[in-house]
Scaffold this motif. Structure first.
Motif, mmCIF file in Angstrom:
data_model
loop_
_atom_site.group_PDB
_atom_site.id
_atom_site.type_symbol
_atom_site.label_atom_id
_atom_site.label_comp_id
_atom_site.label_asym_id
_atom_site.label_seq_id
_atom_site.Cartn_x
_atom_site.Cartn_y
_atom_site.Cartn_z
ATOM 1 N N ALA A 32 0.819 -1.209 0.000
ATOM 2 C CA ALA A 32 0.000 0.000 0.000
ATOM 3 C C ALA A 32 0.852 1.257 0.000
ATOM 4 O O ALA A 32 0.514 2.257 -0.617
ATOM 5 C CB ALA A 32 -0.922 0.008 1.217
ATOM 6 N N ASP A 33 1.993 1.225 0.720
ATOM 7 C CA ASP A 33 2.841 2.400 0.763
ATOM 8 C C ASP A 33 3.838 2.429 -0.383
ATOM 9 O O ASP A 33 4.622 3.350 -0.504
ATOM 10 C CB ASP A 33 3.588 2.479 2.095
ATOM 11 N N LYS A 34 3.826 1.413 -1.247
ATOM 12 C CA LYS A 34 4.787 1.370 -2.338
ATOM 13 C C LYS A 34 4.233 2.000 -3.619
ATOM 14 O O LYS A 34 4.997 2.356 -4.499
ATOM 15 C CB LYS A 34 5.163 -0.085 -2.644
ATOM 16 N N VAL A 35 2.907 2.101 -3.749
ATOM 17 C CA VAL A 35 2.344 2.566 -4.998
ATOM 18 C C VAL A 35 2.349 4.079 -5.073
ATOM 19 O O VAL A 35 1.966 4.649 -6.075
ATOM 20 C CB VAL A 35 0.893 2.045 -5.166
ATOM 21 N N SER A 36 2.774 4.737 -4.012
ATOM 22 C CA SER A 36 2.627 6.175 -3.942
ATOM 23 C C SER A 36 3.522 6.913 -4.913
ATOM 24 O O SER A 36 3.134 7.913 -5.481
ATOM 25 C CB SER A 36 2.912 6.655 -2.519
ATOM 26 N N ALA A 37 4.754 6.485 -5.078
ATOM 27 C CA ALA A 37 5.692 7.255 -5.872
ATOM 28 C C ALA A 37 6.869 6.387 -6.297
ATOM 29 O O ALA A 37 7.247 5.477 -5.584
ATOM 30 C CB ALA A 37 6.196 8.445 -5.051
ATOM 31 N N HIS A 38 7.419 6.712 -7.459
ATOM 32 C CA HIS A 38 8.642 6.073 -7.934
ATOM 33 C C HIS A 38 9.321 7.019 -8.920
ATOM 34 O O HIS A 38 8.640 7.730 -9.665
ATOM 35 C CB HIS A 38 8.355 4.730 -8.617
ATOM 36 N N ALA A 121 5.809 7.376 -11.154
ATOM 37 C CA ALA A 121 4.581 7.527 -10.371
ATOM 38 C C ALA A 121 4.801 8.694 -9.421
ATOM 39 O O ALA A 121 5.422 8.560 -8.378
ATOM 40 C CB ALA A 121 4.259 6.249 -9.594
ATOM 41 N N ALA A 122 4.307 9.884 -9.819
ATOM 42 C CA ALA A 122 4.510 11.088 -9.019
ATOM 43 C C ALA A 122 3.616 11.065 -7.792
ATOM 44 O O ALA A 122 2.620 10.337 -7.731
ATOM 45 C CB ALA A 122 4.228 12.325 -9.860
ATOM 46 N N HIS A 123 3.981 11.872 -6.784
ATOM 47 C CA HIS A 123 3.173 11.937 -5.564
ATOM 48 C C HIS A 123 3.459 13.245 -4.857
ATOM 49 O O HIS A 123 4.434 13.933 -5.162
ATOM 50 C CB HIS A 123 3.480 10.756 -4.646
ATOM 51 N N GLY A 159 6.521 21.844 -0.621
ATOM 52 C CA GLY A 159 5.244 22.196 -0.022
ATOM 53 C C GLY A 159 4.111 21.208 -0.191
ATOM 54 O O GLY A 159 2.942 21.586 -0.112
ATOM 55 N N GLY A 160 4.424 19.931 -0.430
ATOM 56 C CA GLY A 160 3.371 18.935 -0.542
ATOM 57 C C GLY A 160 2.683 18.886 -1.890
ATOM 58 O O GLY A 160 1.678 18.179 -2.059
ATOM 59 N N VAL A 161 3.191 19.611 -2.872
ATOM 60 C CA VAL A 161 2.593 19.639 -4.214
ATOM 61 C C VAL A 161 3.014 18.400 -4.997
ATOM 62 O O VAL A 161 4.104 17.854 -4.782
ATOM 63 C CB VAL A 161 3.031 20.920 -4.959
ATOM 64 N N ARG A 162 2.162 17.939 -5.898
ATOM 65 C CA ARG A 162 2.516 16.827 -6.774
ATOM 66 C C ARG A 162 3.325 17.349 -7.960
ATOM 67 O O ARG A 162 2.854 18.208 -8.705
ATOM 68 C CB ARG A 162 1.254 16.122 -7.277
ATOM 69 N N ASP A 190 3.570 12.586 2.118
ATOM 70 C CA ASP A 190 2.577 11.927 2.966
ATOM 71 C C ASP A 190 2.820 10.427 3.131
ATOM 72 O O ASP A 190 1.904 9.657 3.365
ATOM 73 C CB ASP A 190 1.164 12.176 2.430
ATOM 74 N N THR A 191 4.072 9.999 2.967
ATOM 75 C CA THR A 191 4.468 8.661 3.377
ATOM 76 C C THR A 191 5.756 8.808 4.181
ATOM 77 O O THR A 191 6.319 9.908 4.286
ATOM 78 C CB THR A 191 4.725 7.695 2.199
ATOM 79 N N ALA A 192 6.249 7.736 4.725
ATOM 80 C CA ALA A 192 7.463 7.777 5.536
ATOM 81 C C ALA A 192 8.723 7.614 4.697
ATOM 82 O O ALA A 192 9.815 7.513 5.245
ATOM 83 C CB ALA A 192 7.410 6.677 6.596
#
Length: 345
Positions: A32-38, A121-123, A159-162, A190-192
């Motif tokens: 679940a935490d892996k799909v966020s960004a690459h 995969a941007a985040h 600043g948390g922007v994608r 928003d992930t660790a």
């Protein structure tokens, strides 16, 4: 009244379906935490990207997924352990092999440098930070925190922007000589986790900054593409006697005009270019804004991905000109944005 129970075959099918459902649920939780960004640094080309491109050899499985160098964020207080910085924690141990001759190096000059990321995969993003090895570091010892100046030479609060899929940081690289390693860190908001890319660079040009009186080329564009070549053009810089063309941060050719064709490339592959103006005295401008462009075709042809087709682990598809392999069962998850798909050559 006779009670009819399912036969043994049907019972086995029910059990199999139940187990598959449970397994997929577990997999979804684990990843679940892996799909966020690459993502990875394409220019100046990172160690992992040069593995993917074949300029680094004996790299292990990172050639299939240079975008996956992920570890806890918070470096240098947290993050990958000493000796595992290049591999972001040891999942790709070949990357941690360190010597003065082990890895291909990208020529670089101090001063304004653009770091071009390709985000598969941007985040939402907290920051981009860049560190460099100290003067007198030992290139024949495993990379550790002691190897680096722990104050970033470039830090960008996002600043948390994608970010866009092709994100560029413009930084001022300090003056160095010879071989150094740059550590680029992309911190997700928003992930660790964060993504860690090391870039093996060789400082050239006498250690000076780009000539401020020589304008960097502008308007870099692609005028033609084939399966094996990309043609480039740009606007002239006043005072330039020639131009140097860089692919992935490495010099690939020079031109006395405002055009150049790069040949011998791989079909269906993305490349990032910059151009530097050089005057008759040998002084150089800063690099142009980077341009990422793909050759036509595909190095290997696989069936086009379909949102309505069920794929199993090992199935391969083509999507948006790139090839992907399924890690496990998937249906409707888009290659390039879902972790179940692994990009392959």
């Amino acid at each position: 009244m006779t009670l009819r129970l399912p036969n043994q075959a049907w019972m086995k099918k029910l059990v199999a379906v139940g187990l598959m459902t449970i397994l997929m649920g577990v997999i979804m939780v684990i990843f679940a935490d892996k799909v966020s960004a690459h993502g990875y640094v394409e220019s100046p080309a990172s160690r992992a990207y040069l593995c993917k491109e074949g300029q680094n050899s004996d790299c292990g499985n990172i050639i299939y997924e240079p975008q996956s160098l992920e570890a806890p964020k918070g470096w240098p207080n947290a993050g990958p352990a000493d000796g595992q910085i290049a591999s972001a924690g040891g999942l790709f141990p070949k990357l941690d092999e360190q010597s003065s001759t082990r890895w291909a190096k990208v020529n670089i000059t101090p001063g304004t440098t653009t770091f071009q990321w390709r985000l598969t995969a941007a985040h939402a993003t907290a920051s981009w930070k860049y560190y460099i090895t100290k003067d007198g570091w030992n290139p024949n010892a495993p990379l550790s925190r002691a190897s680096f100046d722990l104050t970033p030479f470039c830090s960008i609060d996002y600043g948390g922007v994608r970010p866009p899929a092709n994100y560029a940081s413009t930084c001022n690289v300090p003056a160095k000589t010879g071989y150094h390693v740059i550590l680029a860190v992309w911190e997700v908001a928003d992930t660790a986790n964060a993504f860690y890319n090391v870039i093996d660079v060789n400082f050239v040009g006498g250690g000076g900054n780009p000539d401020p009186g020589l304008q960097a080329p502008t308007g870099l564009t692609s005028t033609a593409r084939t399966n094996s070549s990309i043609s480039l053009a740009w606007n002239a810089s006043s005072g330039a006697a020639r131009y140097e063309v860089y692919r992935g941060g490495s010099l690939v050719g020079t031109s006395t005009s405002t055009s150049y064709t790069d040949s011998g490339l791989t079909a269906g592959t993305s490349y990032t270019y910059t151009v530097v103006a050089v005057n008759s005295a040998g002084s150089k401008s800063a690099a142009s804004a980077p341009l990422t462009v793909s050759t036509t075709g595909s190095s290997t042809t696989y069936p086009a991905w379909s949102a309505t087709t069920t794929y199993w682990g090992g199935d391969r598809v083509t999507y948006n000109g790139l090839n992907y392999e399924a890690r496990w069962w998937t249906l409707g998850e888009t290659p390039g944005s879902a972790y179940v798909w692994m990009q392959i050559p």
